[in-house]
Design a protein around this motif. Structure first.
Motif, PDB file in Angstrom:
ATOM      1  N   GLY A 123      38.784  20.537  57.082  1.00 51.63           N
ATOM      2  CA  GLY A 123      39.367  20.015  58.243  1.00 51.63           C
ATOM      3  C   GLY A 123      40.120  19.488  58.577  1.00 51.63           C
ATOM      4  N   ALA A 124      39.550  18.117  59.067  1.00 52.66           N
ATOM      5  CA  ALA A 124      40.039  17.317  59.694  1.00 52.66           C
ATOM      6  C   ALA A 124      41.409  16.049  59.603  1.00 52.66           C
ATOM      7  N   PRO A 125      42.414  16.930  60.940  1.00 50.12           N
ATOM      8  CA  PRO A 125      43.431  16.644  60.701  1.00 50.12           C
ATOM      9  C   PRO A 125      43.630  15.096  60.834  1.00 50.12           C
ATOM     10  N   LEU A 126      44.974  14.578  59.704  1.00 45.23           N
ATOM     11  CA  LEU A 126      45.853  13.463  59.803  1.00 45.23           C
ATOM     12  C   LEU A 126      46.586  12.717  61.014  1.00 45.23           C
ATOM     13  N   GLN A 127      45.772  11.913  61.291  1.00 46.34           N
ATOM     14  CA  GLN A 127      46.184  10.604  62.861  1.00 46.34           C
ATOM     15  C   GLN A 127      47.226   9.575  62.142  1.00 46.34           C
ATOM     16  N   LEU A 128      48.521  10.170  63.315  1.00 42.50           N
ATOM     17  CA  LEU A 128      49.300   8.573  63.230  1.00 42.50           C
ATOM     18  C   LEU A 128      49.174   8.229  63.598  1.00 42.50           C
ATOM     19  N   SER A 129      50.054   7.242  63.956  1.00 46.45           N
ATOM     20  CA  SER A 129      50.084   5.806  64.759  1.00 46.45           C
ATOM     21  C   SER A 129      51.538   6.356  65.594  1.00 46.45           C
ATOM     22  N   LEU A 130      52.377   7.632  65.198  1.00 41.34           N
ATOM     23  CA  LEU A 130      52.798   7.753  65.751  1.00 41.34           C
ATOM     24  C   LEU A 130      52.497   8.420  67.774  1.00 41.34           C
ATOM     25  N   ASP A 155      31.536  25.473  59.413  1.00 41.86           N
ATOM     26  CA  ASP A 155      32.554  26.175  59.665  1.00 41.86           C
ATOM     27  C   ASP A 155      33.266  27.055  58.552  1.00 41.86           C
ATOM     28  N   PRO A 156      34.702  28.013  58.950  1.00 40.30           N
ATOM     29  CA  PRO A 156      34.820  28.651  57.410  1.00 40.30           C
ATOM     30  C   PRO A 156      34.950  27.617  56.776  1.00 40.30           C
ATOM     31  N   VAL A 157      34.956  28.837  55.446  1.00 34.56           N
ATOM     32  CA  VAL A 157      35.632  27.976  54.077  1.00 34.56           C
ATOM     33  C   VAL A 157      37.018  28.219  53.621  1.00 34.56           C
ATOM     34  N   GLU A 158      37.361  27.061  53.413  1.00 34.17           N
ATOM     35  CA  GLU A 158      38.895  26.924  52.948  1.00 34.17           C
ATOM     36  C   GLU A 158      39.009  28.536  51.794  1.00 34.17           C
ATOM     37  N   PRO A 159      39.741  29.310  51.807  1.00 32.33           N
ATOM     38  CA  PRO A 159      40.186  30.356  51.484  1.00 32.33           C
ATOM     39  C   PRO A 159      40.689  29.690  49.903  1.00 32.33           C
ATOM     40  N   SER A 193      48.498  34.652  47.248  1.00 38.60           N
ATOM     41  CA  SER A 193      48.430  33.104  48.049  1.00 38.60           C
ATOM     42  C   SER A 193      49.486  31.951  47.860  1.00 38.60           C
ATOM     43  N   ALA A 194      49.427  30.762  47.720  1.00 34.24           N
ATOM     44  CA  ALA A 194      50.385  29.971  48.046  1.00 34.24           C
ATOM     45  C   ALA A 194      50.283  28.254  47.595  1.00 34.24           C
ATOM     46  N   GLU A 195      50.635  27.628  47.160  1.00 34.14           N
ATOM     47  CA  GLU A 195      49.873  26.013  47.503  1.00 34.14           C
ATOM     48  C   GLU A 195      51.166  24.832  47.701  1.00 34.14           C
ATOM     49  N   VAL A 196      50.590  24.903  49.212  1.00 38.21           N
ATOM     50  CA  VAL A 196      51.787  24.101  50.182  1.00 38.21           C
ATOM     51  C   VAL A 196      51.348  22.571  49.401  1.00 38.21           C
ATOM     52  N   ILE A 197      52.339  22.424  49.114  1.00 39.52           N
ATOM     53  CA  ILE A 197      52.349  20.757  49.356  1.00 39.52           C
ATOM     54  C   ILE A 197      53.938  19.642  49.332  1.00 39.52           C
ATOM     55  N   GLY A 198      53.240  18.410  49.856  1.00 40.04           N
ATOM     56  CA  GLY A 198      54.298  17.893  50.453  1.00 40.04           C
ATOM     57  C   GLY A 198      55.008  17.290  49.251  1.00 40.04           C
ATOM     58  N   ILE A 199      56.352  17.351  49.953  1.00 43.96           N
ATOM     59  CA  ILE A 199      57.857  16.639  48.929  1.00 43.96           C
ATOM     60  C   ILE A 199      58.327  15.448  49.267  1.00 43.96           C
ATOM     61  N   ILE A 224      44.030  27.868  43.345  1.00 41.60           N
ATOM     62  CA  ILE A 224      45.021  27.872  44.043  1.00 41.60           C
ATOM     63  C   ILE A 224      44.667  27.627  45.515  1.00 41.60           C
ATOM     64  N   ILE A 225      44.669  25.793  46.368  1.00 43.92           N
ATOM     65  CA  ILE A 225      43.960  26.111  47.089  1.00 43.92           C
ATOM     66  C   ILE A 225      45.150  26.093  48.247  1.00 43.92           C
ATOM     67  N   ASN A 226      45.094  27.209  49.327  1.00 46.73           N
ATOM     68  CA  ASN A 226      46.376  27.231  50.243  1.00 46.73           C
ATOM     69  C   ASN A 226      46.016  26.903  51.682  1.00 46.73           C
ATOM     70  N   GLN A 227      45.596  25.821  51.834  1.00 45.56           N
ATOM     71  CA  GLN A 227      45.035  26.008  53.164  1.00 45.56           C
ATOM     72  C   GLN A 227      45.388  24.532  53.400  1.00 45.56           C
ATOM     73  N   ARG A 228      46.179  23.752  53.925  1.00 44.71           N
ATOM     74  CA  ARG A 228      47.086  22.268  54.843  1.00 44.71           C
ATOM     75  C   ARG A 228      45.854  21.445  55.950  1.00 44.71           C
ATOM     76  N   ASN A 229      45.430  20.582  55.927  1.00 47.60           N
ATOM     77  CA  ASN A 229      45.125  19.901  57.039  1.00 47.60           C
ATOM     78  C   ASN A 229      46.254  19.374  58.423  1.00 47.60           C
ATOM     79  N   ASP A 230      45.672  19.847  59.056  1.00 42.84           N
ATOM     80  CA  ASP A 230      47.465  19.800  60.391  1.00 42.84           C
ATOM     81  C   ASP A 230      46.966  17.862  61.040  1.00 42.84           C
ATOM     82  N   ILE A 231      48.742  17.417  60.581  1.00 39.02           N
ATOM     83  CA  ILE A 231      49.043  16.231  61.299  1.00 39.02           C
ATOM     84  C   ILE A 231      49.448  16.111  62.788  1.00 39.02           C
TER      85      ILE A 231
END
Length: 594
Positions: free
Chosen positions: A229-236, A74-78, A205-211, A87-94
């Protein structure tokens, strides 16, 4: 090394004896020596060539193996460096419970300027304002003409805007790659997701953070490269969430409410299938928090989680269930409901006169404050307080949203006898709709405690026992009668056998003691189907008023209940629940002989 002499004396003497030329011996020995030297040199050269060949073969194989591994992995996180920091500029899906995207990433660009290399600063400023109307031409020109060598213009731009800026043709206008957070469903589940923004930034690049919301709660997980890269799976459930929001928005408008909240939760696993707070917002363009005034007026305020309200008569079932479980009453026990009920200088009244006596079942069905208060007096303060605490109604919930961590229910420090009576019918204690949903699930699922969760679960929670299974069934029967014979008649949805309790509480004054006379919090807490409950639904309306009649009506039976019924009508089929005929008990069996 021993060298053979070219003219060995023994052979020279022998040659002379036989009349031979001794010089021939020397020439022969020179020839043999040269041949030996040639053979040794050739052997040494061949060995070196062999070693060199093995070295190149190993190097070629190493490169080939590395290329194969890179091609198959798999591609390595850039990563990009800025200010000597990574700066980590990749974020997993939800994703939702069915792996549908709730939040993902989009590759875009930032726009910055390097004034020292700009050609025509005035023209660039003029054309940039034409592309980005929110920019100020005068301010831009001042920045371009100053001493700064680097100026951020836009943190994010669209491909069309990038092309338009490129067409300006000024070498001082540069682009940097960006990965921005995208919420493809717009405002759906906005309070749950919360939103993200840029943290540390560099040119490349830029760091994407949750607010806020789960973006902030699970920020470390979403940014961790170790998760692959595994997504976060919600109960919704995205479909259920959208349907709930649509119905709740319509009900809020119809009932002229200031705000609304709804929570739909699996009664056995604690999974929150839908969580809605209105008004909402688009996390792609998150509004700024209020800097003054009431924070509950902001669309960022999550009424389902952060809203702490007196939820009124929805608490009455807790009082009845505890008394049943302690053996203090039965569903048919007759209670004194003469109103008004005096306690010192305080008076407890009912919404209307229900008569001097009611059974415990009818106390709940008709929502008698007086009857509930008398049941609570038999329970006592200590046992009542311990029971509510066991239901998680007196502490913050361990819910997977940062907003939930600081939500403390409000209750009196001095739990007096008057507090026992008022709290028994939901006054004098304030909790969130999420607290109420968890407590109803714990009481009505068979009596085991449920903790609400936003993460998809593999099975039931099987928490601590709250009440006996028999008490849980009796409580459900009482709540069913609220719908069939009581204040929640509008909650009847054919085939789904809704059971629930209404609650209407006066709203406290904002900046003073006391309550508004014409503002209420209306709530309906329900389960369905009551004979085999699968889901809990809590609907709360802030300051509703129903105006179809001659006089305005604000009670939950006229406001929150019809909205909840429509949510159940819309979502139950989507949840896979088929309408059924309510199972009935066998009343008599007769045997006949042929």
């Amino acid at each position: 090394m021993i060298r053979t002499p070219l003219r060995p004396l023994t052979r020279v003497l022998q040659a002379r004896e036989h009349g031979e030329n001794p010089d021939a011996i020397e020439r022969e020995n020179v020839r043999l020596r040269h041949e030996d030297m040639r053979d040794r040199a050739r052997t040494r050269a061949e060995g070196r060539l062999l070693v060199l060949g093995i070295f190149f073969l190993c190097a070629f194989m190493s490169v080939s193996i590395r290329m194969a591994v890179l091609a198959a992995s798999d591609p390595v996180e850039p990563r990009a460096s800025a200010s000597a920091a990574s700066i980590i500029n990749q974020r997993n899906d939800i994703v939702d419970r069915h792996d549908r995207i709730l939040a993902t990433n989009l590759q875009t660009y930032s726009l910055y300027a390097q004034p020292p290399v700009m050609i025509d600063k005035a023209e660039a400023a003029q054309k940039l304002v034409a592309i980005f109307p929110d920019l100020n031409e005068t301010k831009l020109l001042e920045q371009f003409s100053g001493s700064r060598k680097f100026i951020w213009i836009k943190r994010r731009i669209s491909p069309e805007q990038k092309q338009a800026v490129h067409d300006i043709g000024d070498p001082g206008l540069q682009f940097g790659p960006r990965e921005m957070r995208l919420y493809p469903n717009g405002a759906i589940a906005s309070h749950v997701l919360g939103g993200a923004s840029f943290g540390r930034e560099g040119v490349s690049s830029a760091e994407v953070i949750g607010i806020a919301g789960v973006e902030k709660q699970f920020d470390r997980y979403l940014r961790d490269p170790a998760n692959g890269g595994a997504p976060l799976q919600l109960s919704l459930d995205l479909t259920i969430q959208a349907a709930t929001e649509e119905v709740l928005a319509g009900g809020m408008r119809l009932m002229n409410a200031k705000g609304a909240a709804a929570i739909l939760m699996d009664i056995h696993t604690g999974e929150v299938i839908a969580l809605t707070s209105l008004p909402d917002f688009d996390p792609n363009d998150r509004p700024r928090p209020l800097t003054e005034g009431d924070q509950s007026d902001s669309p960022l305020f999550n009424r389902a989680v952060q809203g702490v309200y007196e939820l009124g008569s929805t608490f009455k079932i807790f009082t009845a269930a505890q008394a049943l479980d302690l053996g203090l009453v039965t569903p048919d026990t007759i209670m004194d409901t003469k109103a008004p009920m005096k306690w010192g200088r305080f008076t407890i009244n009912d919404f209307r006169n229900y008569g001097p006596k009611l059974s415990v079942t009818d106390v709940i069905a008709k929502s008698s404050n007086v009857g509930t208060a008398r049941i609570a007096l038999e329970i006592g303060a200590d046992r009542q307080k311990a029971f509510l605490d066991h239901l998680h109604l007196m502490k913050p919930l361990p819910f997977e949203m940062v907003e939930a961590h600081g939500v403390n229910p409000l209750y009196p420090r001095n739990w007096s006898e008057l507090s026992v009576m008022t709290i028994s019918y939901g006054h004098g204690i304030s909790t969130s709709p999420l607290h109420l949903a968890g407590a109803y699930a714990s009481l009505l699922n068979g009596g085991t405690r449920i903790t609400p969760t936003l993460i998809k679960q593999d099975g039931p929670q099987n928490g601590d026992r709250i009440v006996s299974e028999r008490t849980s069934i009796q409580a459900r029967e009482m709540l069913r009668k609220v719908v069939t014979d009581g204040s929640a008649s509008f909650a009847e949805v054919p085939g789904y056998f809704v059971a629930g309790k209404t609650g209407t509480a006066d709203k406290p004054l904002t900046n003073a003691a006391g309550y508004y006379e014409d503002r209420v919090i209306a709530t309906f807490a329900s389960v369905f189907p009551h004979y085999d409950p699968k889901y809990v639904l809590v609907v709360t309306l802030d300051e509703p008023v129903e105006t179809s009649g001659e006089e305005p009506r604000r009670t939950a039976g006229w406001t929150a209940v019809p909205v909840a019924a429509e949510i159940i009508r819309r979502t139950a089929p989507l949840l896979g629940l088929r309408p059924h005929i309510e199972p009935g008990g066998v009343t008599s069996v007769s045997l006949t002989a042929n």
